[in-house]
Design a protein around this motif. Structure first.
Motif, PDB file in Angstrom:
ATOM      1  N   VAL A 182      76.811 118.619 -11.420  1.00 34.13           N
ATOM      2  CA  VAL A 182      75.833 119.297 -10.825  1.00 34.13           C
ATOM      3  C   VAL A 182      74.645 118.444 -10.488  1.00 34.13           C
ATOM      4  N   TRP A 183      74.210 117.323 -10.907  1.00 35.37           N
ATOM      5  CA  TRP A 183      73.003 116.601 -10.690  1.00 35.37           C
ATOM      6  C   TRP A 183      73.463 115.492  -9.646  1.00 35.37           C
ATOM      7  N   ARG A 184      74.642 114.739  -9.710  1.00 39.87           N
ATOM      8  CA  ARG A 184      74.795 113.855  -8.604  1.00 39.87           C
ATOM      9  C   ARG A 184      75.468 114.321  -7.339  1.00 39.87           C
ATOM     10  N   ILE A 185      76.116 115.491  -7.627  1.00 39.01           N
ATOM     11  CA  ILE A 185      76.895 116.075  -6.143  1.00 39.01           C
ATOM     12  C   ILE A 185      76.075 117.481  -5.772  1.00 39.01           C
ATOM     13  N   ALA A 186      76.193 118.449  -6.762  1.00 36.57           N
ATOM     14  CA  ALA A 186      75.790 119.622  -6.121  1.00 36.57           C
ATOM     15  C   ALA A 186      74.042 119.730  -6.018  1.00 36.57           C
ATOM     16  N   PHE A 187      73.597 119.252  -6.761  1.00 40.15           N
ATOM     17  CA  PHE A 187      72.110 119.328  -6.445  1.00 40.15           C
ATOM     18  C   PHE A 187      71.704 118.536  -4.981  1.00 40.15           C
ATOM     19  N   PRO A 188      71.985 117.316  -4.975  1.00 41.54           N
ATOM     20  CA  PRO A 188      71.639 116.642  -3.643  1.00 41.54           C
ATOM     21  C   PRO A 188      72.280 117.606  -2.313  1.00 41.54           C
ATOM     22  N   LEU A 189      73.549 118.172  -2.622  1.00 41.84           N
ATOM     23  CA  LEU A 189      73.723 119.080  -1.493  1.00 41.84           C
ATOM     24  C   LEU A 189      72.971 120.062  -1.253  1.00 41.84           C
ATOM     25  N   ALA A 190      72.321 120.772  -2.417  1.00 47.15           N
ATOM     26  CA  ALA A 190      71.506 121.711  -2.192  1.00 47.15           C
ATOM     27  C   ALA A 190      70.186 121.354  -1.867  1.00 47.15           C
ATOM     28  N   MET A 191      69.859 120.023  -1.313  1.00 47.85           N
ATOM     29  CA  MET A 191      68.403 119.887  -1.220  1.00 47.85           C
ATOM     30  C   MET A 191      67.735 120.744  -0.202  1.00 47.85           C
ATOM     31  N   PRO A 192      68.136 121.043   0.640  1.00 46.52           N
ATOM     32  CA  PRO A 192      67.480 122.226   1.595  1.00 46.52           C
ATOM     33  C   PRO A 192      66.970 123.425   0.954  1.00 46.52           C
ATOM     34  N   ALA A 193      67.959 124.170  -0.066  1.00 45.14           N
ATOM     35  CA  ALA A 193      67.536 125.029  -0.732  1.00 45.14           C
ATOM     36  C   ALA A 193      66.474 124.772  -1.749  1.00 45.14           C
ATOM     37  N   ILE A 256      49.573 121.186   4.264  1.00 48.08           N
ATOM     38  CA  ILE A 256      49.885 119.876   4.593  1.00 48.08           C
ATOM     39  C   ILE A 256      51.526 119.648   4.038  1.00 48.08           C
ATOM     40  N   ALA A 257      51.825 120.290   2.610  1.00 49.94           N
ATOM     41  CA  ALA A 257      53.087 120.165   2.139  1.00 49.94           C
ATOM     42  C   ALA A 257      53.980 120.993   2.971  1.00 49.94           C
ATOM     43  N   PHE A 258      53.484 122.289   3.543  1.00 48.92           N
ATOM     44  CA  PHE A 258      54.544 123.033   4.527  1.00 48.92           C
ATOM     45  C   PHE A 258      54.910 122.378   5.626  1.00 48.92           C
ATOM     46  N   LEU A 259      53.886 121.740   6.410  1.00 49.59           N
ATOM     47  CA  LEU A 259      53.927 121.060   7.545  1.00 49.59           C
ATOM     48  C   LEU A 259      54.984 119.834   7.435  1.00 49.59           C
ATOM     49  N   LEU A 260      55.014 119.374   6.244  1.00 50.40           N
ATOM     50  CA  LEU A 260      55.838 118.255   5.945  1.00 50.40           C
ATOM     51  C   LEU A 260      57.126 118.440   5.921  1.00 50.40           C
ATOM     52  N   ALA A 261      57.652 119.574   5.199  1.00 49.27           N
ATOM     53  CA  ALA A 261      58.980 120.201   4.583  1.00 49.27           C
ATOM     54  C   ALA A 261      59.323 121.316   5.568  1.00 49.27           C
ATOM     55  N   GLN A 262      58.668 121.604   6.797  1.00 49.67           N
ATOM     56  CA  GLN A 262      59.005 122.717   7.462  1.00 49.67           C
ATOM     57  C   GLN A 262      60.579 122.953   7.735  1.00 49.67           C
ATOM     58  N   ARG A 263      61.102 121.823   8.343  1.00 48.98           N
ATOM     59  CA  ARG A 263      62.370 121.665   8.834  1.00 48.98           C
ATOM     60  C   ARG A 263      63.400 121.948   7.688  1.00 48.98           C
ATOM     61  N   LYS A 264      63.295 121.194   6.612  1.00 56.15           N
ATOM     62  CA  LYS A 264      63.997 121.601   5.636  1.00 56.15           C
ATOM     63  C   LYS A 264      63.937 123.107   4.864  1.00 56.15           C
ATOM     64  N   GLN A 267      65.549 125.363   6.933  1.00 52.61           N
ATOM     65  CA  GLN A 267      67.285 125.106   6.898  1.00 52.61           C
ATOM     66  C   GLN A 267      67.736 125.854   5.889  1.00 52.61           C
ATOM     67  N   GLY A 268      66.859 125.563   4.541  1.00 50.19           N
ATOM     68  CA  GLY A 268      67.309 126.202   3.338  1.00 50.19           C
ATOM     69  C   GLY A 268      67.419 127.584   3.413  1.00 50.19           C
ATOM     70  N   LEU A 269      66.430 128.365   4.006  1.00 47.22           N
ATOM     71  CA  LEU A 269      66.555 129.865   4.066  1.00 47.22           C
ATOM     72  C   LEU A 269      67.845 130.132   4.748  1.00 47.22           C
ATOM     73  N   ALA A 270      67.908 129.712   6.050  1.00 47.74           N
ATOM     74  CA  ALA A 270      69.013 129.767   7.123  1.00 47.74           C
ATOM     75  C   ALA A 270      70.408 129.809   6.287  1.00 47.74           C
ATOM     76  N   THR A 271      70.463 128.462   5.745  1.00 47.65           N
ATOM     77  CA  THR A 271      72.065 128.423   5.165  1.00 47.65           C
ATOM     78  C   THR A 271      72.099 128.945   3.831  1.00 47.65           C
TER      79      THR A 271
END
Length: 276
Positions: A182-193, A256-264, A267-271
């Motif tokens: 969960v924490w070493r594979i799934a969570f890093p892959l789900a970082m956009p979410a 500021i937080a939204f502008l920094l994380a806007q791309r991810k 991406q998280g919502l789209a995927t």
């Protein structure tokens, strides 16, 4: 491109700009008031750009009130909520997606049903329960009600369902435990979410006034929106400039937080939010 198509795009752009202006106007006006001298704030003539910048409003907001304390409380509460939400939501979503057990479909249906229940419905029972165990007027009272998150489980479940199960089966063959998977594979892959969920969670709880107004009476525990009420009632009065400066300081971290994380975030919502 035909003339009618170009005209349609121009009209769409004009409507988008008009909508953006309507949404941003209160924030622009807040920023303008935060740097206006007192005599221009209540001027009879409309003036968006002040004749001189009154930075003393920010000095007052930071030194003569408890705005820094309110900001610190906001960081503690929102970070605590987000930490525990992810701590529980990710394993739950993984189990719903990549583990087979009796009642899994029914459990997911209950989670979807929970999305329809607003927090205000359960606020009174939660308040009475916290009063019985004596944790009102504490950080725990502000954090614990939001640890269970149906939306977080749903979002992570949608994202993890797109990851091939063979990847996790290979990890089991290599000897990894379910927790490690969960924490070493799934969570890093789900970082956009996770980024998208973090934006939703932090924004919602940073701006929340309803629950802090009920659960706390101690000014030292006031979150930013609750602190603004203390600022207005006890410190500022009609001193609008420092009040707007405080509101700007409280709003700025979210922007500021939204502008920094806007791309991810997109991406998280789209995927993660489209697949059933």
């Amino acid at each position: 491109m035909t003339a009618s198509r170009a005209l349609g795009r121009l009209a769409s752009l004009a409507l988008l700009l008009l909508g953006a202006f309507a949404i941003l106007l209160p924030f622009i006006w807040m920023l303008s008031l935060s740097v206006k001298p007192q005599d221009e704030i209540f001027s009879a003539t409309f003036q968006l750009i002040p004749s001189r910048l009154e930075w003393q409003n920010y000095v007052k907001a930071l030194t003569e009130t408890d705005v820094p304390r309110y900001l610190l409380n906001g960081v503690i509460v929102t970070a605590g909520i987000l930490f525990f939400q992810i701590l529980f939501a990710v394993p739950c979503a993984f189990a719903l997606t990549h583990r087979t057990f009796k009642g899994r479909t029914a459990l997911f249906g209950l989670i979807l049903a929970a999305l329809l229940v607003p927090f205000h419905v359960t606020a009174i029972p939660v308040f009475l329960g916290f009063a019985q165990i004596g944790i009102l007027n504490s950080y725990w009272a502000l954090i614990l009600p939001f640890v269970p998150t149906a939306f977080g489980i749903f979002l992570f479940r949608q994202f993890l369902s797109q990851i091939p199960a063979d990847l996790f089966d290979a990890a089991r063959v290599d000897g990894l435990s379910e927790t490690a998977i969960v924490w070493r594979i799934a969570f890093p892959l789900a970082m956009p979410a996770a980024t998208a969920f973090a934006i939703f969670s932090v924004t919602a709880h940073w701006n929340d006034l309803f629950w802090p107004l009920i659960a706390t009476t101690d000014p030292d525990l006031a979150t930013p929106p609750r602190g603004i009420l203390f600022f207005r009632d006890e410190e500022s009065g009609d001193d609008v400039g420092p009040l707007m400066a405080a509101a700007t300081l409280i709003t700025a971290p979210l922007v500021i937080a939204f502008l920094l994380a806007q791309r991810k975030f997109t991406q998280g919502l789209a995927t993660g939010g489209l697949k059933g």
